[in-house]
Design an enzyme around this catalytic site. Structure first.
Site, PDB file in Angstrom:
ATOM      1  N   LYS A  90       0.881  -1.174   0.000  1.00 43.11           N
ATOM      2  CA  LYS A  90       0.000   0.000   0.000  1.00 43.11           C
ATOM      3  C   LYS A  90       0.911   1.214   0.000  1.00 43.11           C
ATOM      4  O   LYS A  90       1.289   1.735   1.056  1.00 43.11           O
ATOM      5  CB  LYS A  90      -0.920  -0.012   1.223  1.00 43.11           C
ATOM      6  CG  LYS A  90      -2.187  -0.837   0.979  1.00 43.11           C
ATOM      7  CD  LYS A  90      -3.161  -0.734   2.111  1.00 43.11           C
ATOM      8  CE  LYS A  90      -4.048   0.476   2.011  1.00 43.11           C
ATOM      9  NZ  LYS A  90      -5.151   0.359   1.062  1.00 43.11           N
TER      10      LYS A  90
HETATM   11  N1  PMP Z   1      -7.498  -3.303  -2.839  1.00 41.64           N
HETATM   12  C1  PMP Z   1      -6.974  -2.063  -2.847  1.00 41.64           C
HETATM   13  C2  PMP Z   1      -6.246  -1.592  -4.058  1.00 41.64           C
HETATM   14  C3  PMP Z   1      -7.120  -1.240  -1.728  1.00 41.64           C
HETATM   15  O1  PMP Z   1      -6.587  -0.006  -1.723  1.00 41.64           O
HETATM   16  C4  PMP Z   1      -7.824  -1.721  -0.606  1.00 41.64           C
HETATM   17  C5  PMP Z   1      -7.964  -0.869   0.625  1.00 41.64           C
HETATM   18  N2  PMP Z   1      -8.733   0.276   0.428  1.00 41.64           N
HETATM   19  C6  PMP Z   1      -8.391  -3.002  -0.654  1.00 41.64           C
HETATM   20  C7  PMP Z   1      -8.181  -3.768  -1.784  1.00 41.64           C
HETATM   21  C8  PMP Z   1      -9.171  -3.546   0.500  1.00 41.64           C
HETATM   22  O2  PMP Z   1      -8.306  -3.854   1.569  1.00 41.64           O
HETATM   23  P1  PMP Z   1      -8.758  -3.739   3.089  1.00 41.64           P
HETATM   24  O3  PMP Z   1      -9.918  -4.658   3.271  1.00 41.64           O
HETATM   25  O4  PMP Z   1      -7.563  -4.179   3.857  1.00 41.64           O
HETATM   26  O5  PMP Z   1      -9.130  -2.336   3.315  1.00 41.64           O
END
Ligand code: PMP
Length: 286
Positions: free
Chosen positions: A151
């Site tokens: 991220k």
């Molecule tokens: N994929 C992407 C590209 C993201 O940025 C996110 C988070 N916003 C997710 C999936 C979902 O991840 P999480 O459930 O950990 O928020």
């Protein structure tokens, strides 16, 4: 109400929370972040988010000067200072302040920022009627460039796909990987229901190992529903019985149309509804 923001060891009013124009997070997107949900005053799956932040930092060779327990305290202190019960926390670590060159060696220490705020979810109607998606022409990064597990503060790729969705009259887009298989959406993971099974792209297909994704997989398994991570094509999406997205901010959103094709009955399906109920029970402590 003015927020209190954590920045480099201090909690300050938001108008005093400032970063340098030489911060590499601004100059290059050279940093990592997490989005964390607060339910009933408690950060949901905090340890998992902090672990993922440190893994993103490890990948980007960005040494974080505090340990995971201290980082968790930073989140908790920021939440307490803002007296938020239900909200969203943005935790950011940039490589720090450098000069205008790419070489990161002149940077002395990372910038750590924590913002606690309330969250605007997708409008309520999407949870009731379902969301329409388009497939974006912008592909998810090749795993050997910026791995999808990271991220990073550079979300341009996903923003380009999001802009396509908006131009296409909706707000979320399916992103394929470099091989043409479904990876995920711009800010959410994607699931489908077919043949009595729940299916979602594997991390190796370019899906972020979403924390909500993990929770939903566990909830489905607890209900006795098999979960698979096969290679998924657009054909699989168009012919699915149900489809939904998961994410920290979105929670679980039904998808009822993809590229102009209705999915299943064209209404949020029973498995999606059951998982949504179970998710709400979990986060509300029921
Ligand atoms: N994929 C992407 C590209 C993201 O940025 C996110 C988070 N916003 C997710 C999936 C979902 O991840 P999480 O459930 O950990 O928020």
């Amino acid at each position: 109400m003015a927020r209190t923001v954590y920045i480099n060891g201090q909690l300050v009013p938001e108008d005093q929370a400032k970063v340098s124009v030489f911060d590499r997070g601004l100059l290059y997107g050279d940093g990592v972040f997490e989005g964390i949900r607060l339910y009933r005053g408690k950060a949901f799956r905090l340890a998992e988010h902090i672990r993922r932040l440190f893994d993103s930092a490890r990948f980007t060779a960005l040494p974080i000067p505090v340990d995971e327990a201290e980082m968790a305290q930073i989140v908790e202190r920021t939440c307490e200072a803002n007296r938020i019960e239900d909200g969203y926390v943005r935790l950011i670590v940039t490589r720090g302040v450098g000069d205008l060159g790419l070489d990161p060696r002149k940077v002395k220490e990372p910038t750590i920022i924590c913002i606690a705020d309330t969250i605007t979810l997708y409008p309520k109607e999407f949870y009731e009627k379902g969301l329409a998606l388009i497939t974006s022409a912008v592909r998810r990064y090749h795993p050997e460039s910026l791995n999808a597990q990271v991220k990073s503060c550079n979300y341009l790729n996903n923003i380009l796909a999001k802009l396509e969705a908006i131009r296409g009259g909706t707000i979320e887009a399916v992103m394929l990987n470099h091989q043409g298989y479904v990876a995920e959406c711009t800010g959410d993971n994607i699931f489908l229901v077919a043949d009595g099974e729940l299916k979602t792209p594997a991390a190796s297909a370019g899906a972020l190992k979403g924390i909500t994704r993990d929770v939903v997989i566990q909830l489905a398994q607890d209900m006795g529903m098999p979960v698979q991570e096969p290679a998924i094509t657009r054909y699989d999406l168009y012919t699915a019985e149900e489809c939904f997205l998961t994410g920290t901010a979105a929670e679980i959103v039904p998808v009822t149309e993809i590229d102009g094709r209705p999915i299943g009955s064209g209404q949020p399906g029973p498995v999606t509804r059951k998982l949504l109920d179970a998710f709400h029970r979990l986060v509300n402590g029921g």
